[in-house]
Scaffold this active site. Structure first.
Site, mmCIF file in Angstrom:
data_model
loop_
_atom_site.group_PDB
_atom_site.id
_atom_site.type_symbol
_atom_site.label_atom_id
_atom_site.label_comp_id
_atom_site.label_asym_id
_atom_site.label_seq_id
_atom_site.Cartn_x
_atom_site.Cartn_y
_atom_site.Cartn_z
ATOM 1 C CD1 TRP A 105 29.500 -35.723 -48.836
ATOM 2 C CD2 TRP A 105 30.207 -34.308 -49.400
ATOM 3 N NE1 TRP A 105 30.359 -36.057 -47.721
ATOM 4 C CE2 TRP A 105 30.796 -34.484 -47.967
ATOM 5 C CE3 TRP A 105 30.667 -32.640 -49.022
ATOM 6 C CZ2 TRP A 105 30.675 -33.955 -46.924
ATOM 7 C CZ3 TRP A 105 30.612 -32.023 -49.058
ATOM 8 C CH2 TRP A 105 30.946 -32.852 -47.602
ATOM 9 C CD GLU B 294 34.098 -30.216 -39.480
ATOM 10 O OE1 GLU B 294 34.955 -29.999 -40.079
ATOM 11 O OE2 GLU B 294 32.914 -30.793 -38.996
ATOM 12 C CD GLU C 111 37.972 -34.199 -40.603
ATOM 13 O OE1 GLU C 111 36.729 -33.205 -40.154
ATOM 14 O OE2 GLU C 111 37.174 -35.335 -40.161
ATOM 15 C CG HIS D 94 33.842 -31.723 -43.059
ATOM 16 N ND1 HIS D 94 34.125 -32.067 -41.927
ATOM 17 C CD2 HIS D 94 33.946 -32.524 -43.538
ATOM 18 C CE1 HIS D 94 34.035 -34.191 -42.442
ATOM 19 N NE2 HIS D 94 33.981 -33.243 -43.704
ATOM 20 C CD GLU E 104 37.408 -37.674 -36.739
ATOM 21 O OE1 GLU E 104 35.791 -37.120 -37.553
ATOM 22 O OE2 GLU E 104 38.554 -36.827 -37.368
ATOM 23 C CB THR F 236 33.265 -33.933 -35.562
ATOM 24 O OG1 THR F 236 33.793 -34.978 -35.513
ATOM 25 C CG2 THR F 236 33.813 -32.857 -34.874
ATOM 26 C CG ASP G 10 32.876 -36.954 -45.298
ATOM 27 O OD1 ASP G 10 32.293 -38.407 -45.703
ATOM 28 O OD2 ASP G 10 33.193 -36.288 -45.762
ATOM 29 C CD GLU G 11 33.776 -34.706 -38.569
ATOM 30 O OE1 GLU G 11 34.317 -35.698 -39.108
ATOM 31 O OE2 GLU G 11 33.336 -33.668 -39.274
ATOM 32 C CG HIS H 135 37.251 -39.099 -41.537
ATOM 33 N ND1 HIS H 135 37.134 -37.494 -40.876
ATOM 34 C CD2 HIS H 135 37.216 -39.752 -42.092
ATOM 35 C CE1 HIS H 135 36.752 -37.375 -42.583
ATOM 36 N NE2 HIS H 135 37.007 -38.655 -43.263
HETATM 37 FE FE LIG Z 1 36.407 -34.905 -38.406
HETATM 38 FE FE LIG Z 2 34.935 -32.098 -39.828
#
Ligand SMILES: [Fe+2]
Ligand SMILES: [Fe+2]
Length: 327
Positions: free
Chosen positions: A34, A77, A112, A115, A165, A168, A197-198, A201
């Site tokens: 995305w 971010e 990242e 974000h 991570e 978040t 995503d977090e 990660h």
């Molecule tokens: Fe992150």
């Molecule tokens: Fe992030």
């Protein structure tokens, strides 16, 4: 801090090879992952202004604290250059651009970077934000840097990022569900994809530390203990508003997150418990004396922190951020 970077280098050679071979399982292909645009009104379309109007209506209905937390999250971010430059100074790893660490660092940063980009555009379109004041806070946060107690140690840094991570992930996920409750489905989706995503990660960093535990268990345990003794500070702990001292806005931001239940002292304990479970701390054997002591400390910590967290009360809401226009 008493760290033998020479010994670290030997271990990290092995870990970096592992990173190189496995990082693709924690990253998504750039062409299809995305992008911020996927969730934003398209300015080239005729219905753009109508969509922005609707976005603004929904944004108006969001509770003040939620909006404040969203801005704090966005600034956090957007201070990504701080984290990337910090991680680039980790010692005991190879700075070969094609090596496991540098390659991971670039790809992680590249993911990242989306974000802050997405959230910033949302906030700009929302019409509720004094963007200039917010931008000043962002510039300050990057200029002020941070002090997270990891030194240049790869173990401490990966433990820190594992924790962060996860943190978040929780906070973006909670903002997503509160936004949904307030009727802002689009913002909810935005925070939801970021949270996803977090989570990926977090899995990556936790895996890297799992590998360290298999080859250098005592040193990994001592690093974990040390980070928990110092307490994991948030990357935005120096957050400030115009005309204020470094860190002054962070307190209010953290209070709002605690009040909303977006990120609380109990979440901190839960993350610690997740890490203990993930790294199977209880079952790790072959530790030296300091490693044994470190494990004992870690195993007792969740119960201690839970008692403290349960006694904590959220501060009442009376703070006005300069970032948010009065309505
Ligand atoms: Fe992150
Ligand atoms: Fe992030």
């Amino acid at each position: 801090m008493n760290i033998s970077y020479g010994a670290r280098r030997e271990v990290m050679k092995h870990i970096e090879k592992y990173m190189l071979d496995n990082m693709h399982t924690y990253l998504k292909p750039i062409d299809t992952i995305w992008q911020p645009t996927d969730y934003l009104p398209d300015a080239s379309k005729e219905d753009f202004f109508q969509e922005v109007k609707e976005l603004q209506e929904r944004a108006k209905a969001l509770p003040y604290d939620l909006f404040a937390v969203l801005i704090g999250d966005t600034i956090t971010e957007e201070a990504l250059p701080t984290y990337e430059s910090w991680l680039a100074t980790v010692e005991g790893v190879s700075n070969d651009e094609e090596g496991g660490w540098m390659k991971w660092l670039r790809h992680w940063t590249a993911e990242e970077n989306r974000h802050g980009d997405l959230l910033n555009k949302y906030l700009y379109l929302s019409g509720r934000v004094d963007m200039r004041k917010m931008e000043i806070s962002t510039q300050y946060l990057i200029a002020d840097g941070f002090d997270i107690g990891t030194d240049r140690d790869p173990y401490r840094n990966f433990i820190y990022t594992s924790f962060q991570e996860l943190a978040t992930n929780i906070s973006h996920r909670r903002v997503a569900s509160l936004a949904k409750k307030s009727g802002d489905g689009l913002l909810s989706k935005m925070c939801g994809v970021i949270a996803g995503d977090e989570a990926r990660h977090a899995k990556a960093y936790m895996d890297f530390i799992t590998q360290v535990f298999t080859v250098d268990q005592s040193e990994a345990m001592i690093a974990f203990e040390d980070m928990m003794r110092k307490k994991i500070v948030m990357p935005a702990h120096f957050l400030r508003e115009i005309g204020q001292k470094a860190g002054s806005a962070f307190e209010h931001f953290a209070d709002a997150a605690q009040r909303l239940g977006v990120y609380t002292a109990l979440d901190y304990v839960e993350i610690l418990q997740d890490l203990i479970k993930e790294w199977k701390i209880e079952n790790i054997t072959d530790l030296n004396d300091a490693g044994e002591k470190a494990r004992d400390y870690i195993m007792k910590l969740p119960a201690r922190l839970t008692r403290i967290a349960e006694r904590m009360k959220a501060n009442s809401a009376d703070y006005q951020f300069s970032w948010i226009h009065a309505m």
